[in-house]
Design a protein around this motif. Structure first.
Motif, PDB file in Angstrom:
ATOM      1  N   ALA A  57       0.818  -1.387  -0.105  1.00 37.86           N
ATOM      2  CA  ALA A  57      -0.229  -0.014   0.084  1.00 37.86           C
ATOM      3  C   ALA A  57       0.842   1.388  -0.057  1.00 37.86           C
ATOM      4  O   ALA A  57       0.426   2.208  -0.784  1.00 37.86           O
ATOM      5  CB  ALA A  57      -0.904   0.175   1.211  1.00 37.86           C
ATOM      6  N   ARG A  58       1.951   1.111   0.916  1.00 39.68           N
ATOM      7  CA  ARG A  58       2.788   2.589   0.843  1.00 39.68           C
ATOM      8  C   ARG A  58       3.548   2.645  -0.522  1.00 39.68           C
ATOM      9  O   ARG A  58       3.578   3.878  -0.944  1.00 39.68           O
ATOM     10  CB  ARG A  58       3.809   2.345   2.071  1.00 39.68           C
ATOM     11  CG  ARG A  58       3.058   2.336   3.336  1.00 39.68           C
ATOM     12  CD  ARG A  58       3.932   2.151   4.503  1.00 39.68           C
ATOM     13  NE  ARG A  58       3.303   2.336   5.752  1.00 39.68           N
ATOM     14  CZ  ARG A  58       3.077   3.365   6.349  1.00 39.68           C
ATOM     15  NH1 ARG A  58       3.057   4.584   5.785  1.00 39.68           N
ATOM     16  NH2 ARG A  58       2.402   3.494   7.530  1.00 39.68           N
ATOM     17  N   VAL A  60       2.227   1.486  -3.578  1.00 37.56           N
ATOM     18  CA  VAL A  60       1.180   2.295  -4.532  1.00 37.56           C
ATOM     19  C   VAL A  60       0.916   3.696  -4.311  1.00 37.56           C
ATOM     20  O   VAL A  60       0.702   4.404  -5.119  1.00 37.56           O
ATOM     21  CB  VAL A  60       0.000   1.297  -4.400  1.00 37.56           C
ATOM     22  CG1 VAL A  60      -1.026   1.661  -5.335  1.00 37.56           C
ATOM     23  CG2 VAL A  60       0.654  -0.406  -4.887  1.00 37.56           C
ATOM     24  N   GLY A  61       0.694   3.898  -2.959  1.00 35.02           N
ATOM     25  CA  GLY A  61       0.549   5.494  -2.547  1.00 35.02           C
ATOM     26  C   GLY A  61       1.379   6.284  -3.078  1.00 35.02           C
ATOM     27  O   GLY A  61       1.120   7.542  -3.097  1.00 35.02           O
ATOM     28  N   PRO A  64       0.166   8.022  -7.397  1.00 37.37           N
ATOM     29  CA  PRO A  64      -1.127   8.482  -7.444  1.00 37.37           C
ATOM     30  C   PRO A  64      -1.725   7.943  -8.697  1.00 37.37           C
ATOM     31  O   PRO A  64      -0.922   8.449  -9.914  1.00 37.37           O
ATOM     32  CB  PRO A  64      -1.268   9.999  -7.285  1.00 37.37           C
ATOM     33  CG  PRO A  64      -0.030  10.135  -6.319  1.00 37.37           C
ATOM     34  CD  PRO A  64       1.005   9.219  -6.942  1.00 37.37           C
ATOM     35  N   THR A  66      -2.067   5.006  -9.765  1.00 35.20           N
ATOM     36  CA  THR A  66      -2.308   3.476 -10.012  1.00 35.20           C
ATOM     37  C   THR A  66      -3.309   3.111  -9.316  1.00 35.20           C
ATOM     38  O   THR A  66      -3.823   3.163  -8.128  1.00 35.20           O
ATOM     39  CB  THR A  66      -0.897   2.957  -9.416  1.00 35.20           C
ATOM     40  OG1 THR A  66       0.127   3.495 -10.145  1.00 35.20           O
ATOM     41  CG2 THR A  66      -0.864   1.350  -9.425  1.00 35.20           C
ATOM     42  N   LEU A  68      -5.279   0.022  -7.370  1.00 31.48           N
ATOM     43  CA  LEU A  68      -5.048  -1.135  -6.358  1.00 31.48           C
ATOM     44  C   LEU A  68      -6.326  -1.842  -6.650  1.00 31.48           C
ATOM     45  O   LEU A  68      -7.491  -1.440  -5.907  1.00 31.48           O
ATOM     46  CB  LEU A  68      -4.590  -0.677  -4.846  1.00 31.48           C
ATOM     47  CG  LEU A  68      -4.419  -1.864  -4.023  1.00 31.48           C
ATOM     48  CD1 LEU A  68      -3.362  -2.784  -4.627  1.00 31.48           C
ATOM     49  CD2 LEU A  68      -4.014  -1.362  -2.892  1.00 31.48           C
ATOM     50  N   ALA A  89      -4.940   1.865   3.275  1.00 33.95           N
ATOM     51  CA  ALA A  89      -4.521   2.352   2.116  1.00 33.95           C
ATOM     52  C   ALA A  89      -4.782   3.845   1.725  1.00 33.95           C
ATOM     53  O   ALA A  89      -4.208   4.340   1.161  1.00 33.95           O
ATOM     54  CB  ALA A  89      -5.040   1.076   1.015  1.00 33.95           C
ATOM     55  N   HIS A  90      -6.115   4.046   1.910  1.00 33.97           N
ATOM     56  CA  HIS A  90      -6.552   5.420   1.848  1.00 33.97           C
ATOM     57  C   HIS A  90      -5.804   6.263   2.416  1.00 33.97           C
ATOM     58  O   HIS A  90      -5.436   7.425   2.048  1.00 33.97           O
ATOM     59  CB  HIS A  90      -8.117   5.397   2.055  1.00 33.97           C
ATOM     60  CG  HIS A  90      -8.775   6.724   1.937  1.00 33.97           C
ATOM     61  ND1 HIS A  90      -8.964   7.288   0.476  1.00 33.97           N
ATOM     62  CD2 HIS A  90      -9.044   7.861   2.807  1.00 33.97           C
ATOM     63  CE1 HIS A  90      -9.343   8.497   0.665  1.00 33.97           C
ATOM     64  NE2 HIS A  90      -9.417   8.826   2.065  1.00 33.97           N
ATOM     65  N   VAL A  94      -3.100   5.818  -1.486  1.00 37.43           N
ATOM     66  CA  VAL A  94      -3.749   4.843  -2.631  1.00 37.43           C
ATOM     67  C   VAL A  94      -5.293   5.353  -3.164  1.00 37.43           C
ATOM     68  O   VAL A  94      -6.022   5.385  -2.475  1.00 37.43           O
ATOM     69  CB  VAL A  94      -3.759   3.465  -2.124  1.00 37.43           C
ATOM     70  CG1 VAL A  94      -4.253   2.588  -3.359  1.00 37.43           C
ATOM     71  CG2 VAL A  94      -2.729   3.073  -1.765  1.00 37.43           C
ATOM     72  N   SER A  95      -5.035   5.537  -4.528  1.00 39.97           N
ATOM     73  CA  SER A  95      -6.061   6.134  -5.156  1.00 39.97           C
ATOM     74  C   SER A  95      -5.934   6.067  -6.744  1.00 39.97           C
ATOM     75  O   SER A  95      -5.038   6.235  -7.159  1.00 39.97           O
ATOM     76  CB  SER A  95      -6.464   7.701  -4.875  1.00 39.97           C
ATOM     77  OG  SER A  95      -7.595   7.971  -5.463  1.00 39.97           O
ATOM     78  N   GLN A  97      -8.652   2.930  -5.359  1.00 46.40           N
ATOM     79  CA  GLN A  97      -8.850   1.588  -4.838  1.00 46.40           C
ATOM     80  C   GLN A  97     -10.003   0.957  -5.406  1.00 46.40           C
ATOM     81  O   GLN A  97     -11.204   1.376  -5.354  1.00 46.40           O
ATOM     82  CB  GLN A  97      -8.906   1.404  -3.280  1.00 46.40           C
ATOM     83  CG  GLN A  97      -7.765   1.754  -2.423  1.00 46.40           C
ATOM     84  CD  GLN A  97      -8.081   1.567  -1.058  1.00 46.40           C
ATOM     85  OE1 GLN A  97      -7.837   0.549  -0.617  1.00 46.40           O
ATOM     86  NE2 GLN A  97      -8.252   2.611  -0.362  1.00 46.40           N
TER      87      GLN A  97
END
Length: 308
Positions: A57-58, A60-61, A64, A66, A68, A89-90, A94-95, A97
């Motif tokens: 998550a970190r 992917v975060g 922005p 991408t 998930l 994740a939020h 992450v955005s 999701q």
């Protein structure tokens, strides 16, 4: 058509990360290999460890845009920490999701938690219009419960997080083919998008008529190598989302990063073989027919882009 990365950004990091948080499911759908695989001696119920999820998550975060996507080999809502995973994740950026779910356990409490946790897209696989068909296709489910869950989710979405998008889908397979139009007509006014999915035999794991029909176009490179990477509930990277037996594993999240895998020499070699039409040089690709269900110009990435 020119095949390759859609942008320099996609070259550096996958546009989509498919994350399998568990390999357990509460249904036995006729188009899913889970039914057979969970009976094999090698099957073991597995849930993604929090420490691995946090690392994923970190990373992917930090990218922005991408996607998930919680999907693949199991029903994500059965992971005991899944609701906390979405919220975490939020929190780390992450955005978007996206949860793909069968909807059976998507009760009002879980819907509220997902919405408050910041889920961006919820995609419910329904696969039929009529109750009788639904319960033949999605065995061990309950048509009325799922329908009630989806309608309640729509109501809660409008009150709690209107920006969350809701999609429903149906697999265009013989058992439900005559209901596709009715399904689309019913759901189109209610949800943000209706998906009609092409049937896949999942590398031969699902019994079906042969997909190699007369008139099928010449084979083209598989978009997976340029659009997405899959991470299993055991923390392994694999280059094929359809590889339920994990024959395409090329690393583990504890040892490397998503970006390192995506830009690795091994991944580049796989892309090269596909671009050169040397599919037989990759054992799993040699016998695959599922590429026909993944056109370059239209895929899950396209569907998500149309509702964001």
């Amino acid at each position: 058509m020119k095949y390759g990365f859609a942008s320099e950004k996609a070259r550096e990091f996958p546009p989509m990360v498919i994350l399998d948080v568990c390999n357990v499911c509460n249904l036995e759908c006729i188009h899913c290999p889970h039914v057979a695989l969970k009976k094999e001696d090698t099957y073991e119920a597995t849930f993604l460890k929090w420490e691995w999820f946090d690392k994923i998550a970190r990373e992917v975060g930090e990218h922005p845009g991408t996607l998930l996507r919680y999907a693949s080999d199991g029903e994500s809502l059965l992971h005991p920490q899944f609701l906390e995973m979405v919220a975490h994740a939020h929190h780390v950026g992450v955005s978007p999701q996206n949860l793909t779910t069968n909807g059976l356990s998507l009760d009002a409490d879980k819907s509220r938690s997902l919405l408050k946790g910041g889920i961006d897209v919820i995609d419910i696989s329904i696969d039929a219009f009529r109750k009788e068909t639904y319960e033949r296709v999605r065995r061990k489910s309950n048509f009325h419960r799922v329908m009630a869950n989806v309608h309640k989710l729509l109501e809660l979405r409008d009150r709690i997080r209107p920006q969350t998008k809701i999609m429903v889908s149906i697999v265009n397979q013989p058992e439900a083919a005559e209901e596709v139009d009715d399904f689309v007509d019913y759901w189109t006014p209610l949800v943000d998008r209706v998906l009609v999915r092409n049937f896949c035999n999942v590398l031969g794991l699902v019994a079906s008529a042969d997909q190699q029909e007369e008139g099928v176009p010449d084979r083209y490179p598989c978009p997976q190598f340029w659009k997405r990477v899959t991470i299993t509930c055991s923390g392994h990277f694999r280059f094929c989302v359809e590889d339920w037996r994990n024959k395409t594993v090329i690393g583990h999240i504890k040892d490397t990063s998503i970006a390192e895998i995506w830009k690795s020499e091994e991944y580049e070699q796989l892309r090269k073989l596909h671009l050169e039409g040397r599919y037989d040089d990759i054992p799993l690709c040699a016998r695959c027919t599922d590429w026909q269900a993944s056109p370059w110009e239209y895929g899950y990435d396209y569907a998500i882009s149309q509702i964001q």
